[in-house]
Motif scaffolding. Structure first.
Motif, PDB file in Angstrom:
ATOM      1  N   LEU A 107       0.841  -1.204   0.000  1.00  0.00           N
ATOM      2  CA  LEU A 107       0.000   0.000   0.000  1.00  0.00           C
ATOM      3  C   LEU A 107       0.871   1.247   0.000  1.00  0.00           C
ATOM      4  CD1 LEU A 107      -2.510  -1.006   2.845  1.00  0.00           C
ATOM      5  CD2 LEU A 107      -2.922  -1.121   0.384  1.00  0.00           C
ATOM      6  N   ASN A 108       0.387   2.290  -0.638  1.00  0.00           N
ATOM      7  CA  ASN A 108       1.051   3.576  -0.484  1.00  0.00           C
ATOM      8  C   ASN A 108       0.319   4.322   0.636  1.00  0.00           C
ATOM      9  OD1 ASN A 108      -1.232   4.955  -1.599  1.00  0.00           O
ATOM     10  ND2 ASN A 108      -0.399   4.682  -3.660  1.00  0.00           N
ATOM     11  N   GLN A 109       0.827   5.476   1.007  1.00  0.00           N
ATOM     12  CA  GLN A 109       0.227   6.205   2.124  1.00  0.00           C
ATOM     13  C   GLN A 109      -1.218   6.619   1.839  1.00  0.00           C
ATOM     14  OE1 GLN A 109       2.965   9.404   3.021  1.00  0.00           O
ATOM     15  NE2 GLN A 109       4.089   8.115   4.497  1.00  0.00           N
ATOM     16  N   ALA A 110      -1.504   6.990   0.612  1.00  0.00           N
ATOM     17  CA  ALA A 110      -2.868   7.403   0.258  1.00  0.00           C
ATOM     18  C   ALA A 110      -3.841   6.237   0.384  1.00  0.00           C
ATOM     19  CB  ALA A 110      -2.895   7.973  -1.157  1.00  0.00           C
ATOM     20  N   GLU A 111      -3.416   5.047  -0.033  1.00  0.00           N
ATOM     21  CA  GLU A 111      -4.280   3.866   0.068  1.00  0.00           C
ATOM     22  C   GLU A 111      -4.528   3.478   1.528  1.00  0.00           C
ATOM     23  OE1 GLU A 111      -3.034   1.661  -4.119  1.00  0.00           O
ATOM     24  OE2 GLU A 111      -1.762   1.416  -2.341  1.00  0.00           O
ATOM     25  N   LEU A 112      -3.499   3.558   2.351  1.00  0.00           N
ATOM     26  CA  LEU A 112      -3.686   3.269   3.772  1.00  0.00           C
ATOM     27  C   LEU A 112      -4.595   4.312   4.408  1.00  0.00           C
ATOM     28  CD1 LEU A 112      -3.108   1.640   6.319  1.00  0.00           C
ATOM     29  CD2 LEU A 112      -0.995   2.966   6.607  1.00  0.00           C
ATOM     30  N   ALA A 113      -4.395   5.555   4.048  1.00  0.00           N
ATOM     31  CA  ALA A 113      -5.246   6.625   4.574  1.00  0.00           C
ATOM     32  C   ALA A 113      -6.707   6.373   4.218  1.00  0.00           C
ATOM     33  CB  ALA A 113      -4.782   7.973   4.016  1.00  0.00           C
ATOM     34  N   ASN A 114      -6.956   5.983   2.973  1.00  0.00           N
ATOM     35  CA  ASN A 114      -8.319   5.699   2.524  1.00  0.00           C
ATOM     36  C   ASN A 114      -8.926   4.538   3.317  1.00  0.00           C
ATOM     37  OD1 ASN A 114     -10.589   6.072   0.837  1.00  0.00           O
ATOM     38  ND2 ASN A 114      -9.912   4.348  -0.437  1.00  0.00           N
ATOM     39  N   ALA A 115      -8.136   3.497   3.542  1.00  0.00           N
ATOM     40  CA  ALA A 115      -8.625   2.325   4.278  1.00  0.00           C
ATOM     41  C   ALA A 115      -8.955   2.654   5.727  1.00  0.00           C
ATOM     42  CB  ALA A 115      -7.586   1.207   4.221  1.00  0.00           C
TER      43      ALA A 115
ATOM     44  N   PHE B   6      -4.145  -5.009   9.043  1.00  0.00           N
ATOM     45  CA  PHE B   6      -2.952  -5.806   8.768  1.00  0.00           C
ATOM     46  C   PHE B   6      -3.023  -7.215   9.352  1.00  0.00           C
ATOM     47  CE2 PHE B   6      -0.947  -1.421   8.630  1.00  0.00           C
ATOM     48  CZ  PHE B   6      -0.878  -1.384   7.249  1.00  0.00           C
ATOM     49  N   GLN B   7      -4.123  -7.522  10.019  1.00  0.00           N
ATOM     50  CA  GLN B   7      -4.352  -8.850  10.596  1.00  0.00           C
ATOM     51  C   GLN B   7      -3.234  -9.251  11.557  1.00  0.00           C
ATOM     52  OE1 GLN B   7      -4.877 -11.278   7.109  1.00  0.00           O
ATOM     53  NE2 GLN B   7      -6.738 -10.210   6.524  1.00  0.00           N
ATOM     54  N   VAL B   8      -2.929  -8.346  12.478  1.00  0.00           N
ATOM     55  CA  VAL B   8      -1.922  -8.596  13.516  1.00  0.00           C
ATOM     56  C   VAL B   8      -2.525  -8.215  14.862  1.00  0.00           C
ATOM     57  CG1 VAL B   8       0.054  -8.174  11.977  1.00  0.00           C
ATOM     58  CG2 VAL B   8      -0.911  -6.285  13.292  1.00  0.00           C
ATOM     59  N   PRO B   9      -1.995  -8.763  15.965  1.00  0.00           N
ATOM     60  CA  PRO B   9      -2.495  -8.351  17.275  1.00  0.00           C
ATOM     61  C   PRO B   9      -2.102  -6.903  17.576  1.00  0.00           C
ATOM     62  CG  PRO B   9      -0.698  -9.927  17.512  1.00  0.00           C
ATOM     63  CD  PRO B   9      -0.990  -9.810  16.046  1.00  0.00           C
ATOM     64  N   VAL B  10      -2.929  -6.202  18.304  1.00  0.00           N
ATOM     65  CA  VAL B  10      -2.653  -4.811  18.649  1.00  0.00           C
ATOM     66  C   VAL B  10      -1.324  -4.705  19.400  1.00  0.00           C
ATOM     67  CG1 VAL B  10      -3.498  -2.820  19.963  1.00  0.00           C
ATOM     68  CG2 VAL B  10      -5.093  -4.204  18.685  1.00  0.00           C
ATOM     69  N   GLU B  11      -0.997  -5.721  20.187  1.00  0.00           N
ATOM     70  CA  GLU B  11       0.229  -5.709  20.970  1.00  0.00           C
ATOM     71  C   GLU B  11       1.487  -5.604  20.101  1.00  0.00           C
ATOM     72  OE1 GLU B  11      -2.340  -7.826  21.555  1.00  0.00           O
ATOM     73  OE2 GLU B  11      -2.981  -6.792  23.371  1.00  0.00           O
ATOM     74  N   LEU B  12       1.389  -5.998  18.833  1.00  0.00           N
ATOM     75  CA  LEU B  12       2.537  -5.892  17.939  1.00  0.00           C
ATOM     76  C   LEU B  12       3.049  -4.459  17.879  1.00  0.00           C
ATOM     77  CD1 LEU B  12       4.340  -7.003  15.503  1.00  0.00           C
ATOM     78  CD2 LEU B  12       2.593  -5.971  14.085  1.00  0.00           C
ATOM     79  N   PHE B  13       2.141  -3.494  17.927  1.00  0.00           N
ATOM     80  CA  PHE B  13       2.533  -2.100  17.794  1.00  0.00           C
ATOM     81  C   PHE B  13       3.240  -1.565  19.037  1.00  0.00           C
ATOM     82  CE2 PHE B  13      -1.002  -2.591  14.801  1.00  0.00           C
ATOM     83  CZ  PHE B  13      -0.340  -2.233  13.641  1.00  0.00           C
ATOM     84  N   LEU B  14       3.099  -2.262  20.153  1.00  0.00           N
ATOM     85  CA  LEU B  14       3.745  -1.808  21.378  1.00  0.00           C
ATOM     86  C   LEU B  14       5.029  -2.553  21.697  1.00  0.00           C
ATOM     87  CD1 LEU B  14       0.658  -1.262  23.648  1.00  0.00           C
ATOM     88  CD2 LEU B  14       1.987   0.416  22.407  1.00  0.00           C
ATOM     89  N   GLY B  15       5.012  -3.863  21.538  1.00  0.00           N
ATOM     90  CA  GLY B  15       6.182  -4.598  21.968  1.00  0.00           C
ATOM     91  C   GLY B  15       6.693  -5.609  20.976  1.00  0.00           C
ATOM     92  N   GLY B  16       5.931  -5.938  19.973  1.00  0.00           N
ATOM     93  CA  GLY B  16       6.355  -6.952  19.027  1.00  0.00           C
ATOM     94  C   GLY B  16       5.698  -8.280  19.316  1.00  0.00           C
ATOM     95  N   LEU B  17       5.997  -9.259  18.492  1.00  0.00           N
ATOM     96  CA  LEU B  17       5.401 -10.576  18.643  1.00  0.00           C
ATOM     97  C   LEU B  17       6.205 -11.480  19.557  1.00  0.00           C
ATOM     98  CD1 LEU B  17       4.340 -11.216  14.958  1.00  0.00           C
ATOM     99  CD2 LEU B  17       2.862 -10.729  16.890  1.00  0.00           C
TER     100      LEU B  17
END
Length: 189
Positions: A99-107, A137-148
């Motif tokens: 995705l480019n930034q515009a596509e992510l923004a739209n989503a 992105f089909q990932v757990p929210v915790e990924l954004f804080l500490g990783g998997l």
């Protein structure tokens, strides 16, 4: 237009002129940059006299890089700020999904500039978008804080430190991000 230079704590910038001290990026407090001079040894074995720590705007530091022909020569093991780590993860996932930034923004129902701010760590409300990003992105929210991957570490803690860690673990993911940002701001003052 010159490419944007991504500055992070722990970077060591070395100018072309070997008489000019290197600069170690120490911190990025609220749109500014703290750096320390690293004395360079002259051909005669004498270190330069310049030392100290300085606080400048990001644009002034980038201009110094361009004017002196400085190059990023090393990255120390300094831990990046939580906002920087979050920004890297968002950008990496976006690119991995093609995705480019515009596509992510739209989503996400945001503007492209909001995504750019999120990917550079310039936004203070990233936690509002974590659940949408995780779902997209089909990932757990915790990924954004500490990783998997959880790393085990052994450390001596005082009773108040144990209490704080226990309380932190009880918080929602969004609240953990708030606490990380608060602690980061307080540590800089």
């Amino acid at each position: 237009m010159a490419p944007r230079i991504l500055l992070q704590p722990g970077q060591i910038w070395t100018p072309e002129d070997d008489r000019t001290p290197q600069r170690l990026v120490v911190d990025l407090p609220e749109g500014r940059l703290a750096y320390r001079l690293i004395p360079r040894v002259s051909p005669h074995g004498t270190p330069s006299r310049e030392t100290g720590e300085y606080l400048v705007s990001l644009s002034i530091f980038r201009r110094w890089i361009r004017e002196t022909g400085a190059a990023l020569t090393r990255q120390t093991e300094a831990k990046a700020a939580p906002a920087t780590e979050l920004a890297k993860k968002v950008a990496t996932l976006r690119k991995a999904y093609g995705l480019n930034q515009a596509e992510l923004a739209n989503a996400l129902g945001l503007s492209r500039s909001a995504i750019a701010a999120l990917e550079t760590g310039r936004t203070s409300n990233a936690n509002k978008h974590l659940s949408k990003l995780a779902a997209l992105f089909q990932v757990p929210v915790e990924l954004f804080l500490g990783g998997l991957v959880d790393q085990k570490s052994t450390m001596e803690l005082s009773s108040d430190e144990r209490d704080l860690i226990d309380l932190y673990r009880r918080l929602s993911t969004e609240r953990k991000l708030d606490i990380q940002k608060y602690a980061e701001r307080r540590a800089r003052t």
